[in-house]
Scaffold this motif. Structure first.
Motif, PDB file in Angstrom:
ATOM      1  N   CYS A   1       2.584   7.784  13.419  1.00 27.75           N
ATOM      2  CA  CYS A   1       1.868   6.516  13.539  1.00 27.75           C
ATOM      3  C   CYS A   1       2.777   5.350  13.903  1.00 27.75           C
ATOM      4  CB  CYS A   1       1.180   6.182  12.219  1.00 27.75           C
ATOM      5  SG  CYS A   1      -0.211   7.247  11.913  1.00 27.75           S
ATOM      6  N   ASP A   2       2.256   4.485  14.777  1.00 25.79           N
ATOM      7  CA  ASP A   2       2.952   3.243  15.083  1.00 25.79           C
ATOM      8  C   ASP A   2       2.574   2.170  14.069  1.00 25.79           C
ATOM      9  OD1 ASP A   2       4.030   4.338  17.499  1.00 25.79           O
ATOM     10  OD2 ASP A   2       2.025   4.116  18.366  1.00 25.79           O
ATOM     11  N   SER A   3       1.276   2.089  13.798  1.00 25.92           N
ATOM     12  CA  SER A   3       0.816   1.130  12.790  1.00 25.92           C
ATOM     13  C   SER A   3      -0.123   1.838  11.841  1.00 25.92           C
ATOM     14  CB  SER A   3       0.042  -0.039  13.411  1.00 25.92           C
ATOM     15  OG  SER A   3       0.539  -0.356  14.654  1.00 25.92           O
ATOM     16  N   ILE A   4      -0.305   1.244  10.694  1.00 25.96           N
ATOM     17  CA  ILE A   4      -1.233   1.847   9.732  1.00 25.96           C
ATOM     18  C   ILE A   4      -2.042   0.758   9.031  1.00 25.96           C
ATOM     19  CG2 ILE A   4       0.116   3.912   9.221  1.00 25.96           C
ATOM     20  CD1 ILE A   4       0.984   2.390   6.622  1.00 25.96           C
ATOM     21  N   ALA A   5      -3.118   1.208   8.415  1.00 26.15           N
ATOM     22  CA  ALA A   5      -3.833   0.347   7.479  1.00 26.15           C
ATOM     23  C   ALA A   5      -4.133   1.208   6.270  1.00 26.15           C
ATOM     24  CB  ALA A   5      -5.125  -0.167   8.092  1.00 26.15           C
ATOM     25  N   LEU A   6      -3.909   0.677   5.102  1.00 31.37           N
ATOM     26  CA  LEU A   6      -4.204   1.417   3.878  1.00 31.37           C
ATOM     27  C   LEU A   6      -5.505   0.878   3.298  1.00 31.37           C
ATOM     28  CD1 LEU A   6      -0.696   1.495   2.156  1.00 31.37           C
ATOM     29  CD2 LEU A   6      -1.802   3.281   3.468  1.00 31.37           C
ATOM     30  N   ILE A   7      -6.404   1.798   3.020  1.00 27.61           N
ATOM     31  CA  ILE A   7      -7.699   1.404   2.475  1.00 27.61           C
ATOM     32  C   ILE A   7      -7.845   2.029   1.102  1.00 27.61           C
ATOM     33  CG2 ILE A   7     -10.194   1.484   2.841  1.00 27.61           C
ATOM     34  CD1 ILE A   7      -9.615   0.641   5.402  1.00 27.61           C
ATOM     35  N   ASN A   8      -8.291   1.257   0.169  1.00 33.21           N
ATOM     36  CA  ASN A   8      -8.561   1.806  -1.156  1.00 33.21           C
ATOM     37  C   ASN A   8      -9.776   1.116  -1.751  1.00 33.21           C
ATOM     38  OD1 ASN A   8      -7.997   3.464  -3.407  1.00 33.21           O
ATOM     39  ND2 ASN A   8      -7.190   1.693  -4.469  1.00 33.21           N
TER      40      ASN A   8
ATOM     41  N   VAL B   1      -5.789  -2.612   1.655  1.00 35.21           N
ATOM     42  CA  VAL B   1      -4.739  -3.101   0.757  1.00 35.21           C
ATOM     43  C   VAL B   1      -3.477  -3.493   1.518  1.00 35.21           C
ATOM     44  CG1 VAL B   1      -5.475  -2.032  -1.386  1.00 35.21           C
ATOM     45  CG2 VAL B   1      -4.140  -0.705   0.218  1.00 35.21           C
ATOM     46  N   LEU B   2      -3.326  -2.950   2.724  1.00 33.92           N
ATOM     47  CA  LEU B   2      -2.087  -3.231   3.449  1.00 33.92           C
ATOM     48  C   LEU B   2      -2.264  -2.804   4.890  1.00 33.92           C
ATOM     49  CD1 LEU B   2       0.964  -3.956   2.912  1.00 33.92           C
ATOM     50  CD2 LEU B   2       1.344  -1.495   2.745  1.00 33.92           C
TER      51      LEU B   2
ATOM     52  N   VAL C   1      -1.161  -0.255  -4.611  1.00 35.91           N
ATOM     53  CA  VAL C   1      -2.379  -0.187  -5.413  1.00 35.91           C
ATOM     54  C   VAL C   1      -2.107  -0.669  -6.831  1.00 35.91           C
ATOM     55  CG1 VAL C   1      -4.007   1.438  -6.460  1.00 35.91           C
ATOM     56  CG2 VAL C   1      -3.502   1.572  -4.035  1.00 35.91           C
ATOM     57  N   ARG C   2      -0.914  -0.311  -7.363  1.00 32.04           N
ATOM     58  CA  ARG C   2      -0.553  -0.755  -8.717  1.00 32.04           C
ATOM     59  C   ARG C   2      -0.482  -2.274  -8.768  1.00 32.04           C
ATOM     60  NH1 ARG C   2       2.878   3.925 -10.173  1.00 32.04           N
ATOM     61  NH2 ARG C   2       1.289   5.215 -11.178  1.00 32.04           N
ATOM     62  N   GLU C   3       0.068  -2.838  -7.697  1.00 31.23           N
ATOM     63  CA  GLU C   3       0.246  -4.290  -7.692  1.00 31.23           C
ATOM     64  C   GLU C   3      -1.093  -5.017  -7.643  1.00 31.23           C
ATOM     65  OE1 GLU C   3       4.274  -3.936  -5.066  1.00 31.23           O
ATOM     66  OE2 GLU C   3       2.705  -5.274  -4.319  1.00 31.23           O
ATOM     67  N   THR C   4      -2.030  -4.440  -6.861  1.00 26.88           N
ATOM     68  CA  THR C   4      -3.243  -5.204  -6.587  1.00 26.88           C
ATOM     69  C   THR C   4      -4.424  -4.820  -7.461  1.00 26.88           C
ATOM     70  OG1 THR C   4      -3.755  -3.627  -4.865  1.00 26.88           O
ATOM     71  CG2 THR C   4      -2.710  -5.669  -4.164  1.00 26.88           C
ATOM     72  N   MET C   5      -4.275  -3.737  -8.236  1.00 23.15           N
ATOM     73  CA  MET C   5      -5.446  -3.292  -8.978  1.00 23.15           C
ATOM     74  C   MET C   5      -5.125  -3.096 -10.439  1.00 23.15           C
ATOM     75  SD  MET C   5      -7.647  -0.923  -6.668  1.00 23.15           S
ATOM     76  CE  MET C   5      -8.439  -1.716  -5.311  1.00 23.15           C
ATOM     77  N   PRO C   6      -6.148  -3.218 -11.269  1.00 22.11           N
ATOM     78  CA  PRO C   6      -5.929  -2.958 -12.694  1.00 22.11           C
ATOM     79  C   PRO C   6      -5.504  -1.509 -12.918  1.00 22.11           C
ATOM     80  CG  PRO C   6      -8.198  -3.627 -12.257  1.00 22.11           C
ATOM     81  CD  PRO C   6      -7.484  -3.658 -10.976  1.00 22.11           C
ATOM     82  N   GLU C   7      -4.699  -1.328 -13.924  1.00 24.83           N
ATOM     83  CA  GLU C   7      -4.085  -0.030 -14.204  1.00 24.83           C
ATOM     84  C   GLU C   7      -5.108   1.108 -14.274  1.00 24.83           C
ATOM     85  OE1 GLU C   7      -0.504   1.732 -14.289  1.00 24.83           O
ATOM     86  OE2 GLU C   7      -0.861  -0.415 -14.165  1.00 24.83           O
ATOM     87  N   SER C   8      -6.233   0.832 -14.890  1.00 24.06           N
ATOM     88  CA  SER C   8      -7.207   1.892 -15.111  1.00 24.06           C
ATOM     89  C   SER C   8      -7.722   2.483 -13.788  1.00 24.06           C
ATOM     90  CB  SER C   8      -8.383   1.364 -15.919  1.00 24.06           C
ATOM     91  OG  SER C   8      -9.007   0.310 -15.195  1.00 24.06           O
TER      92      SER C   8
END
Lengths: 312, 446
Positions: free
Chosen positions: A199-206, A211-212, A299-306
């Motif tokens: 990949c040249d570029s990516i997008a992360l979806i959650n 998310v990025l 994901v850890r940074e942007t979402m609650p631990e649970s």
């Protein structure tokens, strides 16, 4: 570099379930773009909107600056995750039918089918029914059907799941060549490591949100932690304010493995110089985070631990 | 439009090439002609075998002369007048029944008994009853002094010619022919909606299970795919129908030319002749009679408004098929495999089955009554109900127009609903769908 596809604040909900929650993307022309995220993150929903199988509740998709409309169907090739062929139809007829549905004329389609059939060594199978083909050959046929109309945007959903290694490599080579010829490819997968190197570029979806996103090199740079891996022989004792040992492993016969983080402003050469005096060095390399690790961290940074637990 | 045409072509060509289609094309006419020929043979066979009824005439009703009728399937023979002996003999024999006539008062005959081996068939019982009644009547007439010769002369055998009085003038009609035509058309529509409606459903399920549907969906709209499928399969159905009609007529002509119907007809004529002779008529007259019957049937047939009947048959054939076809397509989209289709099939096939049953009884008897009228207006039932009514006449142009318009609207509405169910359902795997969910799908936004 212009964008072949832009998604602007796309929302999509099914009944009570939100599939996409304000997703925006820029997919550059002539690139390989990875749409990554765990199962159920919303990747397939986004793809179905791009391929005009469903519509977005709100937001907009632009194809080369134009609002997405049915005239773009012929410029998009889509290999869904749930893919198949008519079992009781001959390969040649099937390819012709699918190409014509994409708007290709019969003459053009016939000519291109011939070229691809030769290329993939399927000549003797053209007049066989799909059900007589091996799975690997069916996958080749499906791939041909996806790219036959020479789309400028090719979308592959979980492309390597179910492919045997030989076919996977064959397809990878074809994809690289298609990009050389000017096509843009979107990979959608939950197995991030499988497409990372392409990949040249990516997008992360959650969980229906992006998310990025960005070029892989930039993302990796941002997520680098200035950590180096060292392997060698001898007794390593690091007592220095610039260096911090994250992990230390003693191995047999006096070998060791360490992960060492450099503090701000310190160069790897400083560390090397410090180490050379103490031990014999066999390997020294920067630890670059994998996309998977970046995803988990993000994901850890942007979402609650649970929520993280469920996803990873 | 181009894409719908491509889909139509594919659906048509792949189906017409199938072995099952080719086999059905040849077997169908054989089955159909068997449907016509076999009952004739069966009738002939059963008529050869006469039932024997013994008569213990203690009351002297028959005065030693039992009625003999070559035409009927019953033969009467004498039994001992003593009931107990007669019973004992009957038990030993293979006869069908024993009729016991005790000494009786002609003004008020009672005590006549019919003994059977098991339960007597209704037809046998009624014909014996009729025979006894006739005999009693004759005895009474004779008693009142009327000569047998006069009685014979009084007997009449008249065929009533039915004539339609309409604006275009008088037309002789034949209600047997009319009912036959009506019933045949209704049967064809019923059969084809079932056969080919289910094919649409199977086709949709096949696309789902072979997972090709998402590939197709990225090229065409669900509505285009559904329409293409429905029209393509309709064309297959019409092709099969035309082939059947062509082949059936060849087979029927062939069979009757070689052996079948001519001999049957010949033996029938022979029977009639013997009957006529025993009644004192000349063979010539009987021949005339058969010819008249045949002529009246042909006349009845040619006096039907054939262009109207064929035209409206095609309209309702296609309209009914499209209406139900769309619904069958929607069922296919809503389920994952054929075993799950049952719960949705029932409410859709119910109106069809109901109309067909009502058509055979109520509608044929009263083709312009209120039930027939309403059923010929409601789009779900009109394809069958209207083709039953039309051959009988009495359907006004206004009624026909209204019914056709309603059918078109009904078709548009079902396609709309079906397309919505189709659009959502077709990409859904591994989920059991409920009615509640289906109704929600209709209002989903694109």
């Amino acid at each position: 570099m212009s964008n072949i596809l832009q998604a602007i604040d796309v929302h999509k909900a099914y009944d009570a379930h939100v599939a996409l929650n304000g997703v925006s993307l820029d997919i550059p022309e002539r690139s390989i773009f990875g749409l990554l995220g765990p199962n159920g993150a919303g990747k397939t929903s986004l793809i179905r909107i791009i391929t005009q199988i469903t519509g977005a509740d709100s937001g907009e998709i632009r194809f080369r600056g134009e609002r997405l409309n049915p005239s773009h169907i012929a410029q998009i090739g889509y290999l869904p995750e749930e893919r198949g062929l008519y079992k009781k139809m001959k390969i040649g007829e099937q390819l012709l039918y699918l190409a014509q549905l994409k708007g290709l004329s019969k003459a053009d389609a016939t000519q291109r089918i011939k070229a691809w059939i030769d290329r993939f060594d399927l000549r003797t199978w053209v007049s066989k029914n799909v059900e007589d083909l091996s799975k690997g050959m069916q996958q080749k046929v499906q791939f041909i059907a996806t790219v036959l109309h020479e789309p400028s945007l090719i979308i592959l959903d979980e492309p390597f799941s179910g492919f045997d290694p030989i076919n996977a490599n064959l397809i990878k080579d074809e994809i690289l060549e298609l990009r050389e010829k000017g096509a843009t490819i979107i990979f959608s997968t939950h197995r991030m490591e499988s497409v990372e190197e392409m990949c040249d570029s990516i997008a992360l979806i959650n969980r229906s949100r992006k998310v990025l996103d960005g070029p892989v090199s930039t993302i990796k740079d941002t997520f680098k932690t200035n950590t180096y891996e060292v392997e060698g022989k001898g007794r390593l004792m690091v007592i220095h304010p610039d260096f911090e040992v994250l992990e230390h492993k003693e191995r047999e016969n006096g070998y060791f493995y360490d992960r060492i983080r450099l503090h701000e402003g310190v160069t790897p050469n400083d560390l090397l110089r410090y180490l050379i005096g103490q031990v014999e060095i066999h390997a020294f390399r920067e630890q670059i985070p994998s996309i998977n690790e970046i995803f988990i961290r993000r994901v850890r940074e942007t979402m609650p631990e649970s929520l993280v637990e469920e996803n990873v | 439009m181009d894409k719908i045409w491509l889909i139509v072509q594919r659906e048509y060509i792949t189906r017409v090439r199938k072995k099952s289609f080719i086999i059905m094309t040849f077997v169908g006419p054989l089955l159909m002609s068997a449907l016509f020929v076999v009952p004739i043979f069966l009738m002939q066979m059963s008529s050869d075998e006469k039932k024997i009824v013994t008569v213990a005439d203690a009351g002297g009703l028959f005065s030693g002369k039992l009625p003999q009728d070559e035409k009927s399937s019953i033969r009467y023979i004498h039994a001992p007048t003593d009931l107990e002996t007669a019973k004992a003999e009957f038990k030993k024999s293979k006869n069908s029944a024993l009729l016991y006539v005790p000494p009786f008062d002609l003004a008020n005959p009672t005590g006549i008994k019919l003994f059977g081996r098991e339960n007597l068939s209704l037809t046998l019982q009624t014909s014996i009853e009729r025979m006894v009644n006739r005999q009693v009547e004759a005895a009474r007439l004779q008693k009142s002094g009327i000569d047998q010769q006069v009685l014979d002369n009084l007997k009449a055998n008249v065929d009533v010619d039915t004539v339609n009085l309409s604006d275009e003038g008088e037309k002789s009609s034949n209600s047997m022919v009319t009912s036959g035509v009506a019933y045949f058309m209704a049967f064809l529509i019923y059969l084809f909606i079932f056969l080919y409606g289910v094919q649409i459903m199977r086709g949709v399920i096949e696309e789902k299970t072979s997972r090709i549907v998402e590939v197709i969906m990225s090229s065409v709209k669900p509505f285009q795919l559904m329409m293409g499928k429905v029209i393509g399969i309709a064309a297959v159905g019409l092709t099969q129908l035309l082939l059947w009609v062509a082949l059936s007529s060849i087979v029927i002509t062939g069979v009757s030319a070689v052996a079948g119907i001519d001999t049957v007809a010949a033996s029938r004529t022979q029977q009639l002749e013997t009957v006529a002779q025993s009644a004192g008529a000349t063979p010539k007259e009987t021949e005339d009679k058969t010819a008249v019957m045949y002529k009246s049937a042909m006349e009845g047939f040619s006096n039907l408004n054939l262009p109207l009947i064929i035209g409206s048959f095609l309209f309702y054939f296609l309209g009914g098929y499209l209406l139900y076809g769309a619904l069958f397509g929607a069922i296919g989209a809503a389920v994952d495999n054929e075993t799950d289709t049952q719960q949705f099939m029932l409410p859709i096939t119910m109106p069809l089955i109901l109309t067909f049953i009502v058509a055979q009884s109520v509608m044929i008897r009263d083709p312009n009554g209120p039930i027939a009228y309403w059923m010929s207006m409601i789009p779900f039932t009109s394809p069958i109900a209207m083709v039953i009514r039309i051959p009988f006449g009495g359907v006004t142009a206004g009624q026909l127009l209204l019914s056709m318009t309603l059918l078109v609207f009904g078709f548009v509405a079902t396609i709309w609903i079906a397309a919505r169910i189709y659009r959502v359902g077709i990409l859904l795997y591994g989920k059991k769908v409920t009615y509640k969910e289906l109704s929600r799908w209709m209002f989903y936004k694109g």
